[in-house]
Design a protein around this motif. Structure first.
Motif, PDB file in Angstrom:
ATOM      1  N   ASN A 198      37.064  30.516  42.076  1.00 36.05           N
ATOM      2  CA  ASN A 198      37.702  31.788  42.450  1.00 36.05           C
ATOM      3  C   ASN A 198      36.694  32.927  42.384  1.00 36.05           C
ATOM      4  OD1 ASN A 198      40.256  31.048  43.128  1.00 36.05           O
ATOM      5  ND2 ASN A 198      41.205  31.572  41.173  1.00 36.05           N
ATOM      6  N   ALA A 199      35.868  32.918  41.308  1.00 38.91           N
ATOM      7  CA  ALA A 199      34.885  33.987  41.136  1.00 38.91           C
ATOM      8  C   ALA A 199      33.857  33.931  42.265  1.00 38.91           C
ATOM      9  CB  ALA A 199      34.202  33.846  39.781  1.00 38.91           C
ATOM     10  N   LEU A 240      48.860  37.705  39.650  1.00 39.83           N
ATOM     11  CA  LEU A 240      47.859  36.728  40.078  1.00 39.83           C
ATOM     12  C   LEU A 240      48.246  35.317  39.644  1.00 39.83           C
ATOM     13  CD1 LEU A 240      44.551  38.551  39.004  1.00 39.83           C
ATOM     14  CD2 LEU A 240      45.645  38.566  41.231  1.00 39.83           C
ATOM     15  N   GLY A 283      36.862  42.739  41.942  1.00 37.38           N
ATOM     16  CA  GLY A 283      37.718  43.099  40.797  1.00 37.38           C
ATOM     17  C   GLY A 283      39.194  42.969  41.141  1.00 37.38           C
ATOM     18  N   ILE A 284      40.061  43.408  40.225  1.00 37.69           N
ATOM     19  CA  ILE A 284      41.501  43.296  40.461  1.00 37.69           C
ATOM     20  C   ILE A 284      42.181  44.612  40.115  1.00 37.69           C
ATOM     21  CG2 ILE A 284      41.912  40.813  40.249  1.00 37.69           C
ATOM     22  CD1 ILE A 284      42.225  41.255  37.241  1.00 37.69           C
ATOM     23  N   SER A 294      48.242  29.727  38.918  1.00 40.83           N
ATOM     24  CA  SER A 294      49.531  29.353  38.339  1.00 40.83           C
ATOM     25  C   SER A 294      49.381  28.025  37.572  1.00 40.83           C
ATOM     26  CB  SER A 294      50.570  29.257  39.452  1.00 40.83           C
ATOM     27  OG  SER A 294      51.518  28.305  39.176  1.00 40.83           O
ATOM     28  N   GLY A 327      44.724  30.588  51.506  1.00 42.36           N
ATOM     29  CA  GLY A 327      45.001  30.313  50.091  1.00 42.36           C
ATOM     30  C   GLY A 327      46.386  29.720  49.888  1.00 42.36           C
ATOM     31  N   MET A 328      46.519  28.960  48.823  1.00 41.48           N
ATOM     32  CA  MET A 328      47.826  28.394  48.471  1.00 41.48           C
ATOM     33  C   MET A 328      48.485  29.207  47.371  1.00 41.48           C
ATOM     34  SD  MET A 328      48.716  24.658  48.900  1.00 41.48           S
ATOM     35  CE  MET A 328      48.387  24.016  47.272  1.00 41.48           C
ATOM     36  N   GLY A 329      47.659  29.880  46.601  1.00 39.27           N
ATOM     37  CA  GLY A 329      48.187  30.669  45.497  1.00 39.27           C
ATOM     38  C   GLY A 329      48.691  29.808  44.355  1.00 39.27           C
ATOM     39  N   MET A 330      48.172  28.575  44.235  1.00 34.84           N
ATOM     40  CA  MET A 330      48.640  27.696  43.153  1.00 34.84           C
ATOM     41  C   MET A 330      47.617  27.550  42.033  1.00 34.84           C
ATOM     42  SD  MET A 330      51.635  26.941  43.778  1.00 34.84           S
ATOM     43  CE  MET A 330      51.823  25.852  42.391  1.00 34.84           C
ATOM     44  N   PHE A 373      38.224  36.619  33.953  1.00 28.14           N
ATOM     45  CA  PHE A 373      39.360  35.730  33.696  1.00 28.14           C
ATOM     46  C   PHE A 373      39.024  34.984  32.415  1.00 28.14           C
ATOM     47  CE2 PHE A 373      42.155  35.734  37.409  1.00 28.14           C
ATOM     48  CZ  PHE A 373      41.438  36.600  38.240  1.00 28.14           C
ATOM     49  N   TYR A 400      51.143  33.211  44.869  1.00 29.86           N
ATOM     50  CA  TYR A 400      50.546  34.541  45.076  1.00 29.86           C
ATOM     51  C   TYR A 400      49.099  34.340  45.525  1.00 29.86           C
ATOM     52  CZ  TYR A 400      48.532  39.121  44.395  1.00 29.86           C
ATOM     53  OH  TYR A 400      47.874  40.312  44.613  1.00 29.86           O
ATOM     54  N   THR A 401      48.802  34.797  46.716  1.00 29.62           N
ATOM     55  CA  THR A 401      47.426  34.680  47.218  1.00 29.62           C
ATOM     56  C   THR A 401      47.102  35.866  48.121  1.00 29.62           C
ATOM     57  OG1 THR A 401      45.884  33.278  48.442  1.00 29.62           O
ATOM     58  CG2 THR A 401      48.154  33.219  49.188  1.00 29.62           C
ATOM     59  N   THR A 402      45.838  36.233  48.139  1.00 29.38           N
ATOM     60  CA  THR A 402      45.425  37.281  49.075  1.00 29.38           C
ATOM     61  C   THR A 402      44.484  36.680  50.116  1.00 29.38           C
ATOM     62  OG1 THR A 402      43.607  37.847  47.598  1.00 29.38           O
ATOM     63  CG2 THR A 402      45.603  39.187  47.415  1.00 29.38           C
ATOM     64  N   LYS A 403      44.360  35.316  50.036  1.00 32.75           N
ATOM     65  CA  LYS A 403      43.431  34.655  50.959  1.00 32.75           C
ATOM     66  C   LYS A 403      44.209  34.090  52.140  1.00 32.75           C
ATOM     67  CE  LYS A 403      40.927  33.342  46.865  1.00 32.75           C
ATOM     68  NZ  LYS A 403      40.731  32.272  45.885  1.00 32.75           N
ATOM     69  N   ASP A 452      32.830  37.947  36.686  1.00 27.33           N
ATOM     70  CA  ASP A 452      32.119  38.006  37.960  1.00 27.33           C
ATOM     71  C   ASP A 452      31.831  39.453  38.351  1.00 27.33           C
ATOM     72  OD1 ASP A 452      34.230  39.178  39.608  1.00 27.33           O
ATOM     73  OD2 ASP A 452      35.275  37.261  39.381  1.00 27.33           O
TER      74      ASP A 452
HETATM   75  P1  ADP Z   1      44.309  31.062  45.855  1.00 27.32           P
HETATM   76  O1  ADP Z   1      42.892  30.885  45.395  1.00 27.32           O
HETATM   77  O2  ADP Z   1      44.842  29.934  46.674  1.00 27.32           O
HETATM   78  O3  ADP Z   1      44.590  32.396  46.462  1.00 27.32           O
HETATM   79  P2  ADP Z   1      44.834  31.404  43.072  1.00 27.32           P
HETATM   80  O4  ADP Z   1      46.084  31.249  42.311  1.00 27.32           O
HETATM   81  O5  ADP Z   1      43.651  30.656  42.586  1.00 27.32           O
HETATM   82  O6  ADP Z   1      45.201  31.011  44.555  1.00 27.32           O
HETATM   83  O7  ADP Z   1      44.458  32.942  43.130  1.00 27.32           O
HETATM   84  C1  ADP Z   1      45.453  33.901  43.416  1.00 27.32           C
HETATM   85  C2  ADP Z   1      44.838  35.213  43.796  1.00 27.32           C
HETATM   86  O8  ADP Z   1      44.186  35.818  42.683  1.00 27.32           O
HETATM   87  C3  ADP Z   1      43.767  35.119  44.840  1.00 27.32           C
HETATM   88  O9  ADP Z   1      44.303  35.059  46.149  1.00 27.32           O
HETATM   89  C4  ADP Z   1      42.999  36.409  44.590  1.00 27.32           C
HETATM   90  O10 ADP Z   1      43.614  37.505  45.249  1.00 27.32           O
HETATM   91  C5  ADP Z   1      43.137  36.644  43.124  1.00 27.32           C
HETATM   92  N1  ADP Z   1      41.918  36.272  42.375  1.00 27.32           N
HETATM   93  C6  ADP Z   1      41.669  35.107  41.768  1.00 27.32           C
HETATM   94  N2  ADP Z   1      40.463  35.121  41.180  1.00 27.32           N
HETATM   95  C7  ADP Z   1      39.906  36.329  41.439  1.00 27.32           C
HETATM   96  C8  ADP Z   1      38.682  36.968  41.076  1.00 27.32           C
HETATM   97  N3  ADP Z   1      37.729  36.342  40.355  1.00 27.32           N
HETATM   98  N4  ADP Z   1      38.482  38.241  41.494  1.00 27.32           N
HETATM   99  C9  ADP Z   1      39.407  38.873  42.210  1.00 27.32           C
HETATM  100  N5  ADP Z   1      40.606  38.339  42.563  1.00 27.32           N
HETATM  101  C10 ADP Z   1      40.859  37.085  42.185  1.00 27.32           C
END
Ligand code: ADP
Length: 490
Positions: A391-392, A437, A428-429, A454, A448-451, A479, A442-445, A424
């Protein structure tokens, strides 16, 4: 109603009744004098008034009215009249007979009333015992039943006579009858409870929670046992269904976690191919070199030996990478191993090193020395670390221009835990989304699956730990998760 208020009300009711009674006696006396009633007839009339008032159930007004009536009888209807003096002995007997009769009647009425009340109370208690939602029965000292409530009789379809003696045990499932040593438990004389299947009138067995309490006399000897049974069949079935669902949920989670690991490993595919093909290519080169050294005149055995040694270490490198990947994508039931968190992290780092390099990410590690071991499932915890690292890397891959830096820290978290942090220099968040998150889906990709996060949370929580994310003060996100250390090492 408070006791004082109750007493005052009773006092005023008695006073009103006395007044009313005295009034009635006065009217009777006036009428009697007018009609010139003789002593016998007047006594009878007074007696009727006293009895009527005694029916009201109050002792004091009845006694007062008896005395007043006896005095009136003496004063107005006994010779010499208008004096309390009595001439003839038979008149004394008449007045005394009146006083005795009126008090006996008052006493009898009161007793009859009490008996009526007791019977009403008994009927009420019987109705309560028969209606409460439980099978209730009592057993004599030896355990044989001597009372079954209506619900018990309706449920089993048996009569009270049937239930007498130890036959009540026939209503229990034979296994439950055999399983518990009922006689011994009753002999122990302590309250107890047991679960048993009780046969319904239609032959179906339902599970009951049976509770027994002994009643002792003043000497402490058991006089009787009282027992109540609650039907817990529906509760049990709901519990069993819940357990089945939990198992299904756990299976689904294991399945999902496995899919997530396969996906994460898939993300590493390019790096893994590189990681594996590199030692293979080196091994090939070394093999050619070895064959050349062996074909030379004279063969250079020392060089050939060294080349072969390099082939062995290249082969081992490739084998190690493949072994790590295989371990990650294997579907195995969760285990409880004693784990060195640094060792596990180093394995994950080894898998991701090429990926970091490919993305131009520099890695710094600050792994605390001498950390106590944690207890858990190696693959699951490595999956958490892998998810956080990938993720990072992914978060930083979008930011061009800024330096891509990854810092992995492990440290002691108080006396009972260890902490792992992945820091990383990505975008940021937002503070408000830091909790979301970890929500499923929940995903912003785009793809992405957003799993991932979780799953990280459920894995860490299942290990008794906590996972959370914070924005770094300058740039990027951290994280981190904690895990409790293995119990006997605390
Ligand atoms: P996915 O990777 O499929 O989106 P995750 O559950 O792993 O699902 O992550 C969920 C969301 O958390 C990501 O879509 C992203 O927006 C955010 N996220 C995760 N790791 C980071 C990070 N290191 N920096 C910023 N946002 C992050």
């Amino acid at each position: 109603m408070p006791i004082d208020q109750n007493r005052t009300t009773k006092f005023w009711l008695s006073a009103a009744e006395i007044l009313l009674g005295v009034g009635a006696l006065a009217v009777l006396t006036a009428g009697g004098l007018r009609l010139d009633l003789n002593l016998g007839t007047a006594s009878l009339a007074y007696l009727i008034v006293v009895v009527l008032f005694s029916l009201r159930g109050r002792l004091v007004p009845t006694v007062v009215l008896s005395i007043v009536a006896a005095a009136c009888l003496d004063y107005f209807f006994t010779e010499p009249r208008f004096s309390l003096q009595i001439d003839a002995p038979q008149d004394v007997v008449a007045v005394a007979a009146f006083a005795t009769t009126s008090s006996v009647i008052a006493g009898l009425v009161k007793r009859a009333r009490r008996l009526g009340e007791a019977a009403a109370l008994r009927d009420r208690l019987q109705a309560i015992i028969d209606t409460i939602p439980a099978v209730v029965w009592s057993n004599s000292r030896d355990g044989s039943a001597d009372f079954l409530n209506q619900r018990f009789r309706d449920y089993t379809g048996h009569s009270l006579e049937w239930g007498r003696s130890w036959v009540w045990m026939d209503a229990l499932h034979s296994d439950d009858r055999a399983m518990h040593d009922w006689r011994a438990t009753l002999a122990a004389g302590e309250p107890f409870e047991k679960e048993a299947r009780v046969r319904r009138a239609d032959g179906e067995y339902r599970r009951f929670l049976l509770r027994f309490v002994p009643l002792h006399d003043k000497q402490g000897t058991i006089v009787e046992w009282y027992a109540a049974g609650t039907d817990i069949e529906d509760l049990k079935r709901a519990e069993e269904e819940l357990r089945r669902q939990e198992v299904r949920l756990r299976d689904a989670q294991i399945e999902l976690a496995h899919a997530n690991r396969v996906t994460a490993t898939g993300q590493l595919a390019a790096s893994i191919v590189h990681e594996v093909s590199q030692p293979i290519a080196a091994a090939l080169t070394n093999a050619n070199a070895a064959s050349r050294w062996l074909g030379a005149e004279p063969p250079d055995l020392e060089e050939a030996r060294q080349a072969l040694g390099r082939i062995v270490s290249d082969g081992s490198r490739a084998r190690d990478v493949i072994a790590r990947i295989r371990a990650l994508v294997r579907r195995v039931p969760p285990r409880h191993d004693r784990l060195d968190i640094n060792e596990e992290m180093l394995e994950v780092i080894a898998l991701t090193r090429s990926e970091l390099r490919r993305n131009g990410t520099s890695l710094e590690t600050q792994l605390a020395e001498g950390l106590p071991p944690v207890q858990g499932d190696r693959i699951q915890l490595q999956q958490v670390m892998l998810n956080l690292i990938l993720n990072a890397v992914e978060a930083m891959s979008g930011s061009s221009g800024t330096e891509r830096k990854l810092l992995i820290r492990t440290e002691q978290d108080g006396p009972g835990g260890v902490l792992v942090a992945v820091e990383d220099s990505g975008p940021g968040i937002e503070p408000e989304s830091s909790d979301r998150l970890f929500d499923a889906f929940y995903t912003t990709k785009l793809a992405g699956m957003g799993m991932g996060l979780s799953l990280c949370r459920s894995i860490v929580q299942a290990h008794g730990g906590r996972v959370w994310a914070t924005a770094n003060p300058s740039q990027g996100a951290t994280f981190q998760f904690t895990l409790p250390v293995q119990r006997e090492t605390v």
